[in-house]
Design an enzyme around this catalytic site. Structure first.
Site, short mmCIF file in Angstrom:
data_model
loop_
_atom_site.label_atom_id
_atom_site.label_comp_id
_atom_site.label_asym_id
_atom_site.label_seq_id
_atom_site.Cartn_x
_atom_site.Cartn_y
_atom_site.Cartn_z
N GLU A 170 0.67 -1.00 0.05
CA GLU A 170 0.01 -0.11 0.07
C GLU A 170 1.07 1.16 -0.01
O GLU A 170 0.64 2.23 -0.73
CB GLU A 170 -1.06 -0.10 1.17
CG GLU A 170 -1.89 1.35 1.37
CD GLU A 170 -2.92 1.27 0.11
OE1 GLU A 170 -3.23 2.49 -0.14
OE2 GLU A 170 -3.16 0.45 -0.47
N GLY A 219 15.26 1.62 -0.10
CA GLY A 219 14.13 1.28 -0.88
C GLY A 219 14.45 -0.06 -1.29
O GLY A 219 13.66 -1.22 -1.32
N TYR A 263 11.35 1.14 -9.56
CA TYR A 263 10.47 0.12 -9.84
C TYR A 263 11.17 -0.71 -11.04
O TYR A 263 11.15 -1.99 -10.87
CB TYR A 263 9.13 0.24 -9.74
CG TYR A 263 8.58 0.97 -8.48
CD1 TYR A 263 9.21 0.55 -7.35
CD2 TYR A 263 7.63 1.79 -8.60
CE1 TYR A 263 8.58 1.10 -6.32
CE2 TYR A 263 7.16 2.50 -7.55
CZ TYR A 263 7.73 2.03 -6.10
OH TYR A 263 7.21 2.81 -5.07
#
Length: 166
Positions: free
Chosen positions: A90, A104, A138
């Protein structure tokens, strides 16, 4: 519970109910970054109830040199196509001054391990279209955007209105 990381002095730990105010403050900080602060209606009470009492989601706190620098909220969903659980991320938020130095990646490495331990067949999350740094990060992980899908949403007011109509 603390999780091991490869970055010296970085600790990732499971949040406890006493972290509720910290989590809310970090949510607001993230929402401001995303230009969505006007959408935050969460309160300490609602977060405490949903995360720690009803256990609808899991929360992690990121600490560097014992100072909170971010958080993660995730939960498990289900895929009928896979016939198995998935992990839905989320939120992942790292304060701006700590981005770009592998934190990250450490968070995702931990989420990969959690997903495997829970027998999840995939990990999914959303990203704002304008957030190029996040999209590039990502992509570096090997994640693929799901451009053929459109997210749909009904708000609480929408749900109430629909229930009242029926």
């Amino acid at each position: 519970m603390y999780y091991n990381t490869k970055i010296e002095d970085l600790k990732i730990r499971e949040a406890i109910i006493e972290d509720t105010k910290l989590i809310l403050n970090l949510i607001i900080e993230m929402a401001e970054y995303e230009k969505l602060a006007h959408e935050v209606v969460a309160t300490e009470e609602s977060l405490g109830k949903s995360i720690f009492i009803k256990k609808r989601a899991n929360a992690l706190i990121l600490e560097l040199d014992e100072k909170p620098i971010g958080y993660v909220i995730y939960f498990f969903n289900y895929s009928t196509f896979n016939g198995a659980s998935g992990l839905y991320l989320e939120d992942i938020y790292i304060k701006k001054e700590y981005r770009g130095n592998g934190i990250g990646k450490e968070v995702f490495n931990l989420l990969f391990k959690i997903a495997l331990e829970e027998d999840c067949k995939r990990i999914e999350w959303t990203c704002l279209n304008w957030n190029e740094p996040a999209k590039q990060f990502y992509k570096s992980l090997g994640a693929s955007p799901m451009d053929e899908w459109t997210v749909h949403r009904l708000t609480e007011n929408d749900i109430i209105s629909l229930v009242q109509k029926n």
